[in-house]
Motif scaffolding. Sequence first.
Motif, short mmCIF file in Angstrom:
data_model
loop_
_atom_site.label_atom_id
_atom_site.label_comp_id
_atom_site.label_asym_id
_atom_site.label_seq_id
_atom_site.Cartn_x
_atom_site.Cartn_y
_atom_site.Cartn_z
N GLN A 118 -51.70 5.18 41.65
CA GLN A 118 -50.37 4.56 41.49
C GLN A 118 -50.11 4.21 40.02
OE1 GLN A 118 -50.40 0.82 43.62
NE2 GLN A 118 -49.08 -0.07 42.06
N LEU A 119 -51.09 3.64 39.34
CA LEU A 119 -50.93 3.30 37.93
C LEU A 119 -50.70 4.54 37.09
CD1 LEU A 119 -53.63 0.63 37.04
CD2 LEU A 119 -51.16 0.40 36.93
N PHE A 120 -51.47 5.59 37.38
CA PHE A 120 -51.35 6.85 36.64
C PHE A 120 -49.95 7.43 36.83
CE2 PHE A 120 -52.11 11.30 35.65
CZ PHE A 120 -53.08 11.26 34.67
N PRO A 160 -55.04 11.21 28.17
CA PRO A 160 -54.72 12.64 28.04
C PRO A 160 -55.94 13.48 27.66
CG PRO A 160 -53.04 11.31 27.00
CD PRO A 160 -54.14 10.37 27.36
N ASP A 161 -56.74 13.00 26.68
CA ASP A 161 -57.90 13.78 26.24
C ASP A 161 -58.99 13.82 27.31
OD1 ASP A 161 -56.82 14.46 23.83
OD2 ASP A 161 -57.63 12.73 22.76
N LEU A 162 -59.20 12.69 27.99
CA LEU A 162 -60.21 12.66 29.05
C LEU A 162 -59.82 13.59 30.19
CD1 LEU A 162 -61.16 8.85 29.26
CD2 LEU A 162 -62.58 10.72 28.40
N VAL A 163 -58.54 13.56 30.56
CA VAL A 163 -58.05 14.42 31.64
C VAL A 163 -58.17 15.89 31.22
CG1 VAL A 163 -56.00 15.13 32.95
CG2 VAL A 163 -56.53 12.71 32.69
N GLN A 164 -57.79 16.17 29.97
CA GLN A 164 -57.85 17.54 29.47
C GLN A 164 -59.30 18.07 29.50
OE1 GLN A 164 -56.44 17.89 25.45
NE2 GLN A 164 -55.87 20.04 25.69
N ARG A 165 -60.23 17.23 29.08
CA ARG A 165 -61.64 17.62 29.09
C ARG A 165 -62.10 17.87 30.53
NH1 ARG A 165 -66.56 13.99 26.50
NH2 ARG A 165 -68.23 15.44 27.01
N SER A 166 -61.70 16.98 31.42
CA SER A 166 -62.06 17.09 32.83
C SER A 166 -61.50 18.38 33.43
CB SER A 166 -61.53 15.85 33.57
OG SER A 166 -61.59 16.03 34.95
N VAL A 167 -60.24 18.67 33.14
CA VAL A 167 -59.59 19.87 33.68
C VAL A 167 -60.26 21.12 33.14
CG1 VAL A 167 -57.43 21.20 33.70
CG2 VAL A 167 -57.38 18.73 34.10
N ARG A 168 -60.62 21.10 31.84
CA ARG A 168 -61.26 22.27 31.22
C ARG A 168 -62.61 22.55 31.88
NH1 ARG A 168 -60.83 20.64 25.96
NH2 ARG A 168 -62.93 19.80 26.10
N THR A 201 -56.76 18.21 40.59
CA THR A 201 -57.99 17.50 40.93
C THR A 201 -58.53 16.71 39.73
OG1 THR A 201 -58.49 19.15 42.62
CG2 THR A 201 -60.33 17.81 41.84
N GLY A 202 -58.36 17.26 38.52
CA GLY A 202 -58.80 16.54 37.33
C GLY A 202 -58.02 15.25 37.13
N GLU A 203 -56.71 15.32 37.30
CA GLU A 203 -55.88 14.11 37.18
C GLU A 203 -56.19 13.11 38.28
OE1 GLU A 203 -51.72 14.99 36.93
OE2 GLU A 203 -51.91 16.03 35.01
N LEU A 204 -56.41 13.63 39.48
CA LEU A 204 -56.71 12.75 40.62
C LEU A 204 -58.01 11.98 40.37
CD1 LEU A 204 -56.07 11.82 43.53
CD2 LEU A 204 -57.54 13.68 44.30
N LEU A 205 -59.04 12.71 39.93
CA LEU A 205 -60.32 12.05 39.72
C LEU A 205 -60.21 10.98 38.62
CD1 LEU A 205 -63.30 11.90 38.26
CD2 LEU A 205 -63.18 11.95 40.75
N ALA A 206 -59.50 11.33 37.52
CA ALA A 206 -59.35 10.38 36.41
C ALA A 206 -58.63 9.12 36.86
CB ALA A 206 -58.61 11.05 35.26
N SER A 207 -57.57 9.29 37.65
CA SER A 207 -56.80 8.11 38.06
C SER A 207 -57.56 7.29 39.10
CB SER A 207 -55.42 8.51 38.56
OG SER A 207 -55.49 9.52 39.53
#
Lengths: 230, 230
Positions: free
Chosen positions: A157-159, B117-125, B145-151
Motif C-alpha cells: 500500500q505504501l509503495f 528505485p535502485d534496490l528494485v532495479q537491482r532486484s528485477v535485474r 515480482t521484484g516490486e512486490l517483494l521490495a514493497s
Amino acid sequence: MARQERAIRTRRAVLEAAAKVFADCGYAAATVADILKVAGTTKGGLYFHFDSKEALARGIIEAQVEQPLPPQDLKIQEWVDQGMLLAYQLPRDPVVHAGAVLSSDPRGREHYGSAWPDLVQRSVRTLSEAKERGEVLGHIVPQQTGELLASAFHGVQLFSQLETGLQDVEHRISALYQHMMPTIATPAVLTRLDLSADRGARLNAQLREAAEEQATAAARAAEETAPVAG
Amino acid sequence: MARQERAIRTRRAVLEAAAKVFADCGYAAATVADILKVAGTTKGGLYFHFDSKEALARGIIEAQVEQPLPPQDLKIQEWVDQGMLLAYQLPRDPVVHAGAVLSSDPRGREHYGSAWPDLVQRSVRTLSEAKERGEVLGHIVPQQTGELLASAFHGVQLFSQLETGLQDVEHRISALYQHMMPTIATPAVLTRLDLSADRGARLNAQLREAAEEQATAAARAAEETAPVAG
C-alpha cells in the motif's frame, strides 16, 4: 428511528471532516475547531460522539476495523476478501485512508492506538477457522501468516501510494495474494478462490446493495406501523 | 594508499555520524554542525566528501544500494540474499538503518531521493537473469515480482520495527520468502534454496572475511614494494 439515523449521519460527517483535516494538516497540527468548521455540525453534535482529538482518531481507526464482509462458502476467501475490500476502499474512502495513515504513524500510535492489532487479530481468527475446515495447508501457523500478510499488505500500500497515489493498489494487492496463496491454501481450494483485482469493487457493490435493501425494509416497516401509531 | 584508506575511514565516520543525528533529531531538524560534532572530523574533511545535508542523505542511501553480495550457483539465491543481508544489517548497521528510514519518508524523498528505485532495479535485474537460466517459473514477470517483494519487505520491516524494535526482522523476512518462493522458483531449484533466518548473518561473515583477506593482501603487496620505493 429518524433520530438514530440522524445521529449516524452526524457521526459519519464528523469522521469524514476529521479524516480530511488530518490528511491536510497532519494529526499533530489539526485542532477540533478546524474539524468542526469542515464538518458543518454544532459543537454539541461533535462532542456528543467524540470528546477529544484522540477520540476522533480512535473513531477513524475503528471504522476501518469494524468493516463488515459478505459470508462466503470458503473461509479462506473471506480471509482474502478482508484485504481486497480494504484495497478497494483505500483510494476511495477518506475515512479508511485516514485510518491507515494514523495506524502506521509510530508517534501518533502512542496517543490513539492503531488498527493493526485488531486487523491482525481478525485475520488470524479467520485463517484459523479456514485451517480447521481443512482449507489451509498443514504447515501454516495462522498467527505467523496473518501477521505476515498484514505487514506485507501495508508495504504494498505504501509503495503504491508513493508510485501512483494508490491508483494501482488493487492490482498490487491482487499480485500479493497470487504470490502467497499457493503456499497457504490447499490445491483443491485454490482453484475456487477469486484473487482478481476487481474483487474488492464487487464486494463493495454487494455490501452497498445489502445496506440499501435493509434501509428500504426498515422504511417499509415504519410505514406499516405508522397508521397504528398515528 | 594510506591516504586513500584514511579518506574511506573519514567518509564512513561522517556517514555514521549523519545516520546517528538523523535518527535522533529527524532529518528536517538535523544540521551539518550537529553531524560535524558527532563525527569528530574537521569541517574540511566533511565537506570534502559531502557538500550539504542532502548530499549526506544521498550518501547514506547509496551505501545501502551499493552493498556487494557473494556470487552463488543459483541466481535466484542471490536474489533472496539481497533481502536476507539487508534484514541482518537493519538492526545492526546504523547507516543501513538510516538509509531505510530516509528512503521511506515521503517528504524527504523530494529532497534527497530514495534507495527504492535502485534496490528494485537491482532486484528485477537479478530475477530476470534467474528466469533466463530457467530457475524461475514461466508465469513470473520480473518487474512485478521484484516490486512486490521490495514493497512487502518494507512492510514487514516496519511491522517488526513497531513490534519488537527489529529484533525479529530476520525471522519475519525468512517467513516472507518461505511464503513466496514456491510460487516463484521451479521445484527443482526450490529444494536447493537457503531461506533460513540466519542466512544474512552467514553472508555478512563471508563478506567480512573476504574484505579482511583483501586488506591483508594489499598490505603485503605494499610491504613488498616498499624497499624499492624507500
